[in-house]
Design a protein around this motif. Structure first.
Motif, PDB file in Angstrom:
ATOM      1  N   ALA A  21       0.811  -1.219   0.000  1.00  0.00           N
ATOM      2  CA  ALA A  21       0.000   0.000   0.000  1.00  0.00           C
ATOM      3  C   ALA A  21       0.844   1.269   0.000  1.00  0.00           C
ATOM      4  O   ALA A  21       0.351   2.341  -0.347  1.00  0.00           O
ATOM      5  N   CYS A  22       2.116   1.163   0.383  1.00  0.00           N
ATOM      6  CA  CYS A  22       2.966   2.339   0.471  1.00  0.00           C
ATOM      7  C   CYS A  22       3.055   3.007  -0.900  1.00  0.00           C
ATOM      8  O   CYS A  22       3.344   2.370  -1.904  1.00  0.00           O
ATOM      9  N   GLY A  23       2.733   4.294  -0.934  1.00  0.00           N
ATOM     10  CA  GLY A  23       2.737   5.055  -2.175  1.00  0.00           C
ATOM     11  C   GLY A  23       1.372   5.164  -2.834  1.00  0.00           C
ATOM     12  O   GLY A  23       1.174   6.019  -3.697  1.00  0.00           O
ATOM     13  N   ARG A  24       0.428   4.323  -2.441  1.00  0.00           N
ATOM     14  CA  ARG A  24      -0.923   4.419  -3.018  1.00  0.00           C
ATOM     15  C   ARG A  24      -1.584   5.719  -2.579  1.00  0.00           C
ATOM     16  O   ARG A  24      -1.324   6.247  -1.502  1.00  0.00           O
ATOM     17  N   MET A  25      -2.479   6.194  -3.417  1.00  0.00           N
ATOM     18  CA  MET A  25      -3.223   7.420  -3.139  1.00  0.00           C
ATOM     19  C   MET A  25      -4.690   7.057  -2.900  1.00  0.00           C
ATOM     20  O   MET A  25      -5.244   6.223  -3.615  1.00  0.00           O
ATOM     21  N   TYR A  26      -5.279   7.710  -1.900  1.00  0.00           N
ATOM     22  CA  TYR A  26      -6.689   7.495  -1.580  1.00  0.00           C
ATOM     23  C   TYR A  26      -7.402   8.832  -1.435  1.00  0.00           C
ATOM     24  O   TYR A  26      -6.878   9.757  -0.810  1.00  0.00           O
ATOM     25  N   ARG A  27      -8.600   8.915  -2.006  1.00  0.00           N
ATOM     26  CA  ARG A  27      -9.481  10.060  -1.782  1.00  0.00           C
ATOM     27  C   ARG A  27     -10.355   9.697  -0.594  1.00  0.00           C
ATOM     28  O   ARG A  27     -11.017   8.663  -0.589  1.00  0.00           O
ATOM     29  N   VAL A  28     -10.346  10.569   0.415  1.00  0.00           N
ATOM     30  CA  VAL A  28     -11.018  10.281   1.679  1.00  0.00           C
ATOM     31  C   VAL A  28     -12.088  11.348   1.944  1.00  0.00           C
ATOM     32  O   VAL A  28     -11.836  12.549   1.778  1.00  0.00           O
TER      33      VAL A  28
END
Length: 86
Positions: A21-28
């Motif tokens: 998951a390191c480096g993944r982008m999430y819209r929260v």
């Protein structure tokens, strides 16, 4: 990849996948309070980059204070969220 600066988060076991998951982008987006704080959400969303692991976290994502402040009143402390990988 765009520098995320302070818009970062740590992932719990649910998302961490042994570091994948390191480096993944999430819209929260904030969806509500977990502790009775009235109207904790700002109505905004924030995009964060996973930069760390949060072992044993009760939450799915542990947002930086700056990222949390974009979507919720800091007084809320812990909130319910929706998140989507982007």
């Amino acid at each position: 990849m765009k520098d995320q600066g302070v818009m970062i988060a740590a992932a719990s076991d649910v998302l961490w996948e042994n570091g994948a998951a390191c480096g993944r982008m999430y819209r929260v987006t904030c969806t509500g309070s977990t502790n009775g704080v009235p109207e904790p959400c700002t109505g905004a969303n924030v995009t964060v980059k996973i930069v760390d692991y949060c072992p044993g976290c009760q939450a799915t994502l542990d947002l930086s204070q700056q990222a949390f402040a974009q979507i919720s009143n800091l007084v809320a402390g812990i909130i319910n969220i929706d998140y989507t990988q982007v």
